[in-house]
Design a protein around this motif. Sequence first.
Motif, short mmCIF file in Angstrom:
data_model
loop_
_atom_site.label_atom_id
_atom_site.label_comp_id
_atom_site.label_asym_id
_atom_site.label_seq_id
_atom_site.Cartn_x
_atom_site.Cartn_y
_atom_site.Cartn_z
N GLU A 39 17.23 36.05 11.62
CA GLU A 39 16.97 37.09 12.62
C GLU A 39 16.76 36.50 14.02
OE1 GLU A 39 13.68 39.38 11.28
OE2 GLU A 39 14.73 40.19 9.53
N HIS A 40 16.32 35.25 14.07
CA HIS A 40 16.12 34.59 15.37
C HIS A 40 17.42 34.07 15.97
CE1 HIS A 40 11.82 34.77 14.49
NE2 HIS A 40 11.62 34.45 15.75
N GLY A 41 18.53 34.24 15.26
CA GLY A 41 19.82 33.92 15.83
C GLY A 41 20.22 32.47 15.77
N ILE A 42 20.21 31.86 14.58
CA ILE A 42 20.63 30.47 14.44
C ILE A 42 22.14 30.36 14.38
CG2 ILE A 42 18.51 29.67 13.34
CD1 ILE A 42 19.95 29.96 10.63
N SER A 43 22.65 29.20 14.78
CA SER A 43 24.09 28.94 14.72
C SER A 43 24.51 28.42 13.36
CB SER A 43 24.48 27.92 15.80
OG SER A 43 24.19 28.40 17.09
N ALA A 44 23.62 27.69 12.69
CA ALA A 44 23.93 27.09 11.40
C ALA A 44 22.62 26.81 10.67
CB ALA A 44 24.72 25.80 11.58
N LEU A 45 22.73 26.52 9.37
CA LEU A 45 21.55 26.31 8.54
C LEU A 45 21.77 25.10 7.64
CD1 LEU A 45 18.79 27.32 7.41
CD2 LEU A 45 20.10 28.76 5.83
N VAL A 46 20.73 24.26 7.56
CA VAL A 46 20.69 23.15 6.60
C VAL A 46 19.50 23.42 5.69
CG1 VAL A 46 20.38 20.66 6.30
CG2 VAL A 46 21.69 21.54 8.26
N ILE A 47 19.72 23.40 4.37
CA ILE A 47 18.66 23.77 3.44
C ILE A 47 18.60 22.83 2.25
CG2 ILE A 47 20.21 25.49 2.37
CD1 ILE A 47 17.68 27.13 1.69
N GLY A 73 20.17 11.76 7.42
CA GLY A 73 19.85 12.85 8.34
C GLY A 73 20.79 12.88 9.52
N LYS A 74 21.08 11.72 10.09
CA LYS A 74 22.01 11.65 11.22
C LYS A 74 23.41 12.09 10.80
CE LYS A 74 19.54 7.77 13.34
NZ LYS A 74 19.61 6.33 13.70
N GLN A 75 23.80 11.69 9.59
CA GLN A 75 25.12 12.07 9.07
C GLN A 75 25.24 13.58 8.90
OE1 GLN A 75 26.12 10.12 5.32
NE2 GLN A 75 27.20 11.94 4.66
N ILE A 76 24.19 14.22 8.41
CA ILE A 76 24.23 15.67 8.23
C ILE A 76 24.30 16.36 9.59
CG2 ILE A 76 22.95 17.68 7.40
CD1 ILE A 76 24.31 15.96 5.24
N ALA A 77 23.60 15.83 10.59
CA ALA A 77 23.69 16.41 11.93
C ALA A 77 25.12 16.35 12.45
CB ALA A 77 22.74 15.66 12.89
N THR A 78 25.76 15.21 12.29
CA THR A 78 27.15 15.06 12.73
C THR A 78 28.07 16.02 11.99
OG1 THR A 78 26.81 12.73 13.28
CG2 THR A 78 29.08 13.44 12.91
N THR A 79 27.83 16.16 10.69
CA THR A 79 28.68 17.02 9.87
C THR A 79 28.55 18.49 10.25
OG1 THR A 79 28.52 15.47 8.01
CG2 THR A 79 29.24 17.71 7.50
N ILE A 80 27.31 18.95 10.41
CA ILE A 80 27.10 20.37 10.72
C ILE A 80 27.61 20.71 12.12
CG2 ILE A 80 24.76 20.30 11.69
CD1 ILE A 80 25.88 22.80 9.01
#
Length: 338
Positions: A116-124, A299-306
């Motif tokens: 609802e806060h308007g995110i562009s993407a989600l990592v869970i 963590g850095k790899q997931i940031a690059t991927t998303i």
Amino acid sequence: MERRPTIVDVARVAGVSKSTVSLVLQNSPLVRAETRRLVRETMDKIGYVYNRSAANLRSSNVGLIGLVLNDLRNPFFTEFATSLQMALSERGYATVLANTDEDAAIQAQVVSAIIEHGISALVISPAYGEEMATFDLIARAGIPTMQVLRKVDPRIDLFPFAAPDYRLGSLIATKHLLDLSARRIAFVGGLEGRAVTQERMSGYLHALAEAGMEPLVLAGRSSRAFGREAAEILSREHPDVDAAVCFNDLVALGMVSGFTKMGRTVGQDFRIVGFDDIEECSQVYPTLSTVHCGIAEFGKQIATTILGWLEEQRAPAPEALSAVELVVRETSGRGKRA
């Protein structure tokens, strides 16, 4: 009539990312002066005109990434969150962080709130239980979403999954203990029925099957308290067990404490290998042998991927496993038993 240049055209000609161009248009202080100048000159060169009213309609969700984790009390997840958040910040994105404390109901609630806060993407990194309540909600929202560290939704074409190679980790840990002539090896920790427990245990089971050795599994919470309890159980009920691969480092550190209290020398009387390689492993005494998962780099790899998914429409592979390695320290020693 030729089409009007877009922000993507500016990024391509200037040799920067789309997000960098967006930050320049927002007069963000995160962009260096020379980069800002290059982008502005490129806009003039190709005739790009900024449509501010259209941008305002999109601004509610630009640059905001959701991060939902199952257990922030565990340093493994804290290190992952910190690494991911810092990497996203370097690219001009803010992170909305939520901890579910392994509660599926809380998970559904916080995921709904951050959407609802308007995110562009989600990592869970999801909690177990009533998974569809969370993932069907995400699917309806149409938000790019990655499952990390745990896979609970099988729709990996829709929710790609990434994690360290847990199976390989327990395989090399068990083979290490076998090479040290361990008489019997237990697997300690991890709740029964959870996929992540089975994944972290699978390499252990494979190595013992190859060696013709019977497995012994003590399932339980992935906590220091259970590790201390497991040390007592093994000493009392399974005196033939002289080594253990643990579900995570917290269990392993608890076992070290439990055996020390009983007067058993870890690294000689009993050998232990943890899993994750949290910072404390190299700081305690005796230092803890463990499976290094490179969680900061992960963590850095997931940031690059998303961000590649968001900015360049490069969808992640449905499933990706990152490298692991064994770090041998004092709790399993380096030489073979006499």
